[in-house]
Design an enzyme around this catalytic site. Structure first.
Site, mmCIF file in Angstrom:
data_model
loop_
_atom_site.group_PDB
_atom_site.id
_atom_site.type_symbol
_atom_site.label_atom_id
_atom_site.label_comp_id
_atom_site.label_asym_id
_atom_site.label_seq_id
_atom_site.Cartn_x
_atom_site.Cartn_y
_atom_site.Cartn_z
ATOM 1 C CE1 TYR A 71 0.913 -4.355 0.887
ATOM 2 C CE2 TYR A 71 -1.109 -5.573 0.999
ATOM 3 C CZ TYR A 71 -0.463 -4.713 1.227
ATOM 4 O OH TYR A 71 -1.393 -3.422 1.619
ATOM 5 C CB SER A 96 -2.542 -5.082 4.048
ATOM 6 O OG SER A 96 -3.420 -5.990 4.115
#
Length: 266
Positions: free
Chosen positions: A159, A146
């Protein structure tokens, strides 16, 4: 749909393939002639994906129920794939989830679950794939990370940490497996329009706030599958976030300002 021979008869194993980006990658791989193997926890959704892959490719596809947080289940699934389908030529680690919340109120059990899925599960699958690929001196491992692993923002502490770990692991893995002729690539994405945000975004309005940055999963899947067999080390999307991440690295103080203003929409 017309297929090409880009991946003709190559076994492509995709985790987290019951919906969203994983599903679209499965279809794109099928379109390129691959023997598609999909895995996730939701068998009902996987059956639909499997059937669609078979319609696209005109060849048998395979599905496996898999909890990526369970190492024993991962190993059993790998063994079954190799016995029933054949050697895995391409592994695409797509399984993962996110959770956007202030660190002050986040239940740390979420952090443990996220690292089991996003990081440890990916490590287990990568290691098993690498072991089998090393015997044949060929293969490609693609880990879906990501842009959050390059540029952290508020309310994504856990995250971002998991994706920073994925990027670091993948970078080292690439160097280690290069002498064995195994390609390793990272895909760093901004927001993709999928059900990922049904769980990650408690408020339900994040995608609307970052509308100009949102990626189409079909377009992303096309670019991911196009990477297979190449020496491309990273795919970073969208380009605006890639530029911002480079700026963030070169000018960290200014980068912090951008991360808490322009890109802080949670």
């Amino acid at each position: 749909m017309k297929t090409t021979n880009h991946l003709q008869d190559k076994v492509v194993f995709i985790t987290g393939a019951s919906s969203g980006l994983g599903e679209q990658i499965a279809y794109e791989a099928a379109l390129k002639g691959a023997t598609v193997v999909v895995a996730a926890r939701s068998l009902d959704k996987l059956k639909v994906v499997k059937e669609n892959c078979e319609k696209i490719s005109g060849k048998k596809a395979y599905l496996f129920s898999l909890d990526i947080a369970d190492p024993e289940e991962i190993e059993a699934t790998f063994n079954e794939i190799i016995e029933t389908v054949g050697p895995i030529d391409v592994l695409i680690n797509n399984a993962g989830f996110g959770h956007f919340e202030s660190v002050l109120t986040t239940d740390m059990s979420i952090a443990e679950d996220m690292f089991r899925v996003n990081v440890l599960g990916l490590m287990y699958t990568s290691q098993l794939a690498a072991i089998h690929m090393a015997d044949r001196k060929t293969g490609h491992i693609i880990n879906i990370a990501s842009m959050a692993g390059k540029m952290a923002t508020p309310k994504s502490t856990i995250y971002s940490a998991s994706k920073f770990a994925v990027i670091g692991y993948t970078n080292a893995l690439r160097l280690e497996l290069k002498p064995l002729s195994i390609q390793v690539s990272t895909v760093n994405l901004g927001p993709v329009k999928t059900s990922f945000f049904d769980k990650a975004d408690k408020n339900g309005d994040y995608l609307e706030k970052v509308d100009k940055l949102v990626l189409d999963p079909k377009e992303v899947a096309y670019k991911v599958v196009k990477m297979i067999g190449s020496s491309k080390r990273e795919l970073n999307l969208p380009k605006s976030m890639e530029i911002a991440s480079r700026f963030y690295t070169l000018f960290p103080t200014a980068g912090d300002y951008l991360a808490t203003t322009l890109f802080d929409k949670k």
